[in-house]
Write a protein that holds these residues in place. Structure first.
Motif: not given
Length: 279
Positions: A89-115
């Protein structure tokens, strides 16, 4: 206090890792409200976390599945329906992860494979979860699918990085799939835009503690806690919201409609007492 809002209902909860997880709180409350549940996470998350403790408390089965892998999802759904005796009757999706955040890459220097990884895990997995559920007729009529989002989908938040792009995509998927699933199967699909909450994933965002403080000062009702988010999820799983679908529902103490609060302005004015060279 239980209201039996989910009495006789069955559900699948993605993403519980430990007691800091919103999914953990949702699982506990869903069972308290009368539901039977299956818990799922990736094999590595199951090994790293304490989901087995939650399963014991909730009398629930744990089935390892990578939500980005359709084969894993097919196995998860097949086993879940066998264990629970039919569609959920219900499904919860509580999933999130960013390798760029973990590696400390700023938004203007994203690693696209990580994206690509960020988008696949944090957003496209939601599409895969729904697509496979629809294909296998996993969700009962007027069932509810909910994913957890954040206001960075609409507003620029300092250092939230490519997770903001993922949340924007997540909300779009809810609208697009919500139309199709609602039209064909009467299944509801919504997202909850929760206050910044100190989960294991959230704690990896640079300056997250300051973001929580800012949001607390801006919101007339203050930040919504993980437990309060669980309360809101339960209402969306229940029959009380049978005609709510394709919505991004803000659960943030009023933050999303604020410009500047008195408390935030007071703190801002204090900053003029010291020289600031910030840009």
């Amino acid at each position: 206090m239980s209201y039996n809002l989910l009495k006789g209902k069955k559900g699948i909860i993605f993403g519980a890792l430990n007691e800091m997880s919103i999914a953990w709180k949702v699982a506990e409350l869903a069972v308290e409200e009368g539901a039977e549940i299956v818990l799922t996470n990736t094999p590595v998350s199951i090994r790293m976390g304490t989901i087995d403790e939650l399963a014991k408390k909730c009398n629930a089965h744990v089935i390892a599945a990578d939500a980005t892998n359709p084969e894993d999802l097919e196995n998860l759904y097949k086993e879940s329906m066998e264990l629970l005796g039919g569609p959920v009757d219900f499904i919860l999706h509580s999933i999130g992860m960013s390798p760029n955040v973990r590696k400390g890459n700023s938004y203007d220097e994203l690693n696209y494979e990580y994206l690509k990884k960020t988008l696949d895990v944090s957003a496209i997995s939601f599409h895969k979860v729904i697509q496979k559920a629809k294909e296998m007729d996993v969700v009962a009529e007027y069932g509810s699918i909910v994913a957890l989002s954040y206001a960075a989908a609409q507003r620029t938040m300092y250092e939230y990085n490519d997770m903001a792009d993922a949340k924007a995509m997540l909300e779009s998927i809810a609208r697009s799939f919500g139309y199709i699933y609602g039209r064909e199967k009467s299944v509801r699909v919504n997202t909850i835009s929760q206050s910044p909450t100190m989960t294991t994933a959230g704690s990896g965002v640079k300056g997250f503690d300051k973001l929580i403080d800012f949001s607390e000062r801006m919101s007339p009702l203050g930040n919504a806690s993980a437990q309060e988010c669980a309360n809101y999820c339960i209402t969306l799983f229940s029959d009380l919201t049978r005609k709510v679908t394709m919505q991004n529902l803000f659960h943030d103490g009023g933050f999303s409609n604020m410009g500047m609060s008195y408390r935030a302005m007071q703190q801002y004015n204090k900053s003029f007492d010291e020289k600031c060279d910030c840009k």
